[in-house]
Design a protein around this motif. Sequence first.
Motif, mmCIF file in Angstrom:
data_model
loop_
_atom_site.group_PDB
_atom_site.id
_atom_site.type_symbol
_atom_site.label_atom_id
_atom_site.label_comp_id
_atom_site.label_asym_id
_atom_site.label_seq_id
_atom_site.Cartn_x
_atom_site.Cartn_y
_atom_site.Cartn_z
ATOM 1 N N LEU A 1 -37.508 -14.323 20.690
ATOM 2 C CA LEU A 1 -38.072 -13.485 19.622
ATOM 3 C C LEU A 1 -38.156 -12.048 20.117
ATOM 4 C CD1 LEU A 1 -39.995 -16.355 19.681
ATOM 5 C CD2 LEU A 1 -40.721 -15.327 17.538
ATOM 6 N N LEU A 2 -37.574 -11.136 19.367
ATOM 7 C CA LEU A 2 -37.683 -9.717 19.704
ATOM 8 C C LEU A 2 -38.864 -9.159 18.915
ATOM 9 C CD1 LEU A 2 -33.913 -8.639 19.565
ATOM 10 C CD2 LEU A 2 -35.142 -9.914 21.332
ATOM 11 N N PRO A 3 -39.959 -8.832 19.609
ATOM 12 C CA PRO A 3 -41.175 -8.456 18.879
ATOM 13 C C PRO A 3 -41.054 -7.183 18.049
ATOM 14 C CG PRO A 3 -41.665 -8.916 21.195
ATOM 15 C CD PRO A 3 -40.173 -8.870 21.054
ATOM 16 N N ASP A 4 -40.085 -6.317 18.388
ATOM 17 C CA ASP A 4 -39.863 -5.108 17.573
ATOM 18 C C ASP A 4 -39.548 -5.453 16.124
ATOM 19 O OD1 ASP A 4 -40.068 -3.422 19.657
ATOM 20 O OD2 ASP A 4 -37.953 -2.834 19.732
ATOM 21 N N GLU A 5 -38.928 -6.596 15.950
ATOM 22 C CA GLU A 5 -38.570 -7.037 14.607
ATOM 23 C C GLU A 5 -39.764 -7.801 14.052
ATOM 24 O OE1 GLU A 5 -35.932 -6.523 12.790
ATOM 25 O OE2 GLU A 5 -34.288 -6.002 14.142
ATOM 26 N N LEU A 6 -40.455 -7.192 13.110
ATOM 27 C CA LEU A 6 -41.588 -7.878 12.474
ATOM 28 C C LEU A 6 -41.057 -8.575 11.227
ATOM 29 C CD1 LEU A 6 -44.462 -8.665 11.934
ATOM 30 C CD2 LEU A 6 -45.011 -6.311 11.437
ATOM 31 N N ARG B 1 -25.408 -0.980 14.455
ATOM 32 C CA ARG B 1 -26.658 -1.060 15.244
ATOM 33 C C ARG B 1 -27.029 -2.496 15.615
ATOM 34 N NH1 ARG B 1 -30.788 1.694 11.375
ATOM 35 N NH2 ARG B 1 -32.139 0.420 12.666
ATOM 36 N N TYR B 2 -26.267 -3.470 15.144
ATOM 37 C CA TYR B 2 -26.692 -4.875 15.250
ATOM 38 C C TYR B 2 -25.624 -5.779 15.842
ATOM 39 C CZ TYR B 2 -30.280 -3.416 11.929
ATOM 40 O OH TYR B 2 -31.325 -2.773 11.316
ATOM 41 N N GLY B 3 -26.049 -7.018 16.142
ATOM 42 C CA GLY B 3 -25.116 -8.108 16.371
ATOM 43 C C GLY B 3 -24.691 -8.600 14.994
ATOM 44 N N ILE B 4 -23.388 -8.643 14.735
ATOM 45 C CA ILE B 4 -22.892 -8.990 13.390
ATOM 46 C C ILE B 4 -22.079 -10.287 13.445
ATOM 47 C CG2 ILE B 4 -21.450 -8.219 11.443
ATOM 48 C CD1 ILE B 4 -23.894 -6.471 11.669
ATOM 49 N N VAL C 1 -20.350 -10.422 17.047
ATOM 50 C CA VAL C 1 -19.961 -9.224 17.803
ATOM 51 C C VAL C 1 -21.117 -8.229 17.871
ATOM 52 C CG1 VAL C 1 -18.648 -8.607 15.723
ATOM 53 C CG2 VAL C 1 -18.398 -7.220 17.748
ATOM 54 N N GLU C 2 -21.346 -7.719 19.068
ATOM 55 C CA GLU C 2 -22.466 -6.806 19.276
ATOM 56 C C GLU C 2 -22.072 -5.377 18.927
ATOM 57 O OE1 GLU C 2 -25.535 -7.478 19.817
ATOM 58 O OE2 GLU C 2 -26.374 -5.544 20.416
ATOM 59 N N LYS C 3 -22.845 -4.780 18.073
ATOM 60 C CA LYS C 3 -22.675 -3.369 17.692
ATOM 61 C C LYS C 3 -21.222 -2.982 17.460
ATOM 62 C CE LYS C 3 -27.086 -2.031 19.639
ATOM 63 N NZ LYS C 3 -27.578 -3.143 20.414
ATOM 64 N N PRO C 4 -20.600 -3.589 16.425
ATOM 65 C CA PRO C 4 -19.206 -3.245 16.132
ATOM 66 C C PRO C 4 -19.075 -1.774 15.746
ATOM 67 C CG PRO C 4 -20.181 -4.511 14.330
ATOM 68 C CD PRO C 4 -21.177 -4.532 15.443
ATOM 69 N N ALA D 1 -26.453 -9.356 9.785
ATOM 70 C CA ALA D 1 -26.908 -8.842 11.077
ATOM 71 C C ALA D 1 -27.973 -9.749 11.688
ATOM 72 C CB ALA D 1 -27.495 -7.452 10.892
ATOM 73 N N ALA D 2 -27.886 -9.926 13.004
ATOM 74 C CA ALA D 2 -28.924 -10.667 13.725
ATOM 75 C C ALA D 2 -30.206 -9.840 13.704
ATOM 76 C CB ALA D 2 -28.484 -10.908 15.169
ATOM 77 N N VAL D 3 -31.308 -10.488 13.359
ATOM 78 C CA VAL D 3 -32.572 -9.748 13.225
ATOM 79 C C VAL D 3 -33.626 -10.207 14.237
ATOM 80 C CG1 VAL D 3 -32.266 -8.968 10.839
ATOM 81 C CG2 VAL D 3 -33.246 -11.236 11.277
ATOM 82 N N ILE E 1 -25.605 -6.176 29.590
ATOM 83 C CA ILE E 1 -25.345 -7.612 29.469
ATOM 84 C C ILE E 1 -25.951 -8.049 28.133
ATOM 85 C CG2 ILE E 1 -25.729 -9.890 30.486
ATOM 86 C CD1 ILE E 1 -26.031 -8.367 33.225
ATOM 87 N N GLN E 2 -25.083 -8.430 27.219
ATOM 88 C CA GLN E 2 -25.519 -8.667 25.839
ATOM 89 C C GLN E 2 -25.709 -10.157 25.567
ATOM 90 O OE1 GLN E 2 -26.516 -6.398 23.918
ATOM 91 N NE2 GLN E 2 -25.539 -4.499 24.619
ATOM 92 N N LEU E 3 -26.820 -10.483 24.937
ATOM 93 C CA LEU E 3 -27.061 -11.861 24.508
ATOM 94 C C LEU E 3 -25.982 -12.296 23.510
ATOM 95 C CD1 LEU E 3 -28.904 -14.354 24.508
ATOM 96 C CD2 LEU E 3 -30.257 -13.276 22.691
ATOM 97 N N THR E 4 -25.636 -11.377 22.619
ATOM 98 C CA THR E 4 -24.619 -11.669 21.603
ATOM 99 C C THR E 4 -23.329 -12.178 22.245
ATOM 100 O OG1 THR E 4 -25.542 -9.995 20.137
ATOM 101 C CG2 THR E 4 -23.239 -10.610 19.744
ATOM 102 N N ASP E 5 -22.890 -11.526 23.314
ATOM 103 C CA ASP E 5 -21.607 -11.893 23.938
ATOM 104 C C ASP E 5 -21.661 -13.295 24.544
ATOM 105 O OD1 ASP E 5 -20.810 -9.388 23.227
ATOM 106 O OD2 ASP E 5 -21.024 -8.517 25.227
HETATM 107 C C1 G1P Z 1 -30.710 -6.289 19.708
HETATM 108 C C2 G1P Z 1 -29.516 -7.230 19.729
HETATM 109 C C3 G1P Z 1 -28.750 -7.138 18.414
HETATM 110 C C4 G1P Z 1 -29.688 -7.410 17.248
HETATM 111 C C5 G1P Z 1 -30.884 -6.448 17.310
HETATM 112 C C6 G1P Z 1 -31.907 -6.791 16.257
HETATM 113 O O1 G1P Z 1 -30.210 -4.967 19.717
HETATM 114 O O2 G1P Z 1 -28.673 -6.909 20.825
HETATM 115 O O3 G1P Z 1 -27.695 -8.058 18.403
HETATM 116 O O4 G1P Z 1 -28.998 -7.279 16.033
HETATM 117 O O5 G1P Z 1 -31.538 -6.507 18.582
HETATM 118 O O6 G1P Z 1 -32.913 -5.835 16.230
HETATM 119 P P1 G1P Z 1 -31.143 -3.699 20.114
HETATM 120 O O7 G1P Z 1 -31.878 -3.330 18.859
HETATM 121 O O8 G1P Z 1 -32.051 -4.147 21.209
HETATM 122 O O9 G1P Z 1 -30.188 -2.644 20.537
#
Ligand code: G1P
Length: 296
Positions: free
Chosen positions: A136-141, A177-180, A197-200, A210-212, A236-240
């Motif tokens: 879980l990425l806490p920045d994403e509420l 800006r995202y993993g797509i 794909v990360e940040k195409p 987009a991955a959220v 090092i990208q989780l997406t990859d």
């Molecule tokens: C990360 C991930 C990205 C995802 C995003 C969501 O990117 O690498 O795939 O779409 O979070 O917020 P970051 O925002 O850390 O660059």
Amino acid sequence: MKKGHVLKPVKKAVFPVGGMGTRFLPATKAVPKEMLPVVDRPLLQYAVDEALAAGIEQMIFVTGRGKAALEDYFDVAAELENLLRARGKEVELRVLEGTRLSPGSIAYVRQQEPAGLGHAVWCARHITGDEPFAVLLPDELLWNPTDPCLAQMVRARNEVGGTVIAVMEVPEKETHRYGIVDPGASHGALTEVKGFVEKPKPGTAPSRLAAVGRYLIEPECMALLAEGRRGAGGEIQLTDALAQLIGRQPFHAYTYSGARFDCGDKAGHVTANIALALARPDIGPAVRAWLDANVR
Ligand code: G1P
């Protein structure tokens, strides 16, 4: 999912919280960005509550220098609690309950260098072991108080197994800006993932899905992260690593239904505060009255 296959439940969650939060300087000079409040609770509390609602039992925080406040926050504050008790402040005591997890259910591990999200997740490998885990990425509420995102995803995973990532449609101009996801067939909220794909680069995204920031991941991902391959931004990208699992295991994108606020961004953070404040019975009316009087 194949008959006879026993799906291990997801009981562990990894929260990458090592980032420096430069976008929120000067506030983050002394306060970790995950501790910035949305109304009256730190951002991280929302993600932890979401994990608990999905049946997660162990929280793994991947931290870094200057993040000690996180450990104090999820600890018992005996002095404060005694004082509140002595003064009969029951409401305030109850508010603190969410900050107390059962003893031993939080582990902290440090990411010693900012080498990317994949690297942060890999730092938790000794704790996740051979079990599936959530990230879980806490920045994403992701705000859905009646059916939180991770719980939706766990139900979806129970149907299909394998990797499940939460996605939402974003405008074409923001896909970089995202993993797509490169989408295959869809069944309800689930879409098969043919590519990730990360940040195409602008104009090259395979879709607008987009991955959220919510993932249910199989343990095999850790071995791929261990290879330490650098991707977008030299990180090092989780997406990859996840993309390498496509075709080897079931892999689905789950279209989350609910609100999303990108609290890694100032405008998103302010918007989250307004939206969640409006939903609160105690302060909602006052905030609405101000907006009505001042915002056309
Ligand atoms: C990360 C991930 C990205 C995802 C995003 C969501 O990117 O690498 O795939 O779409 O979070 O917020 P970051 O925002 O850390 O660059």
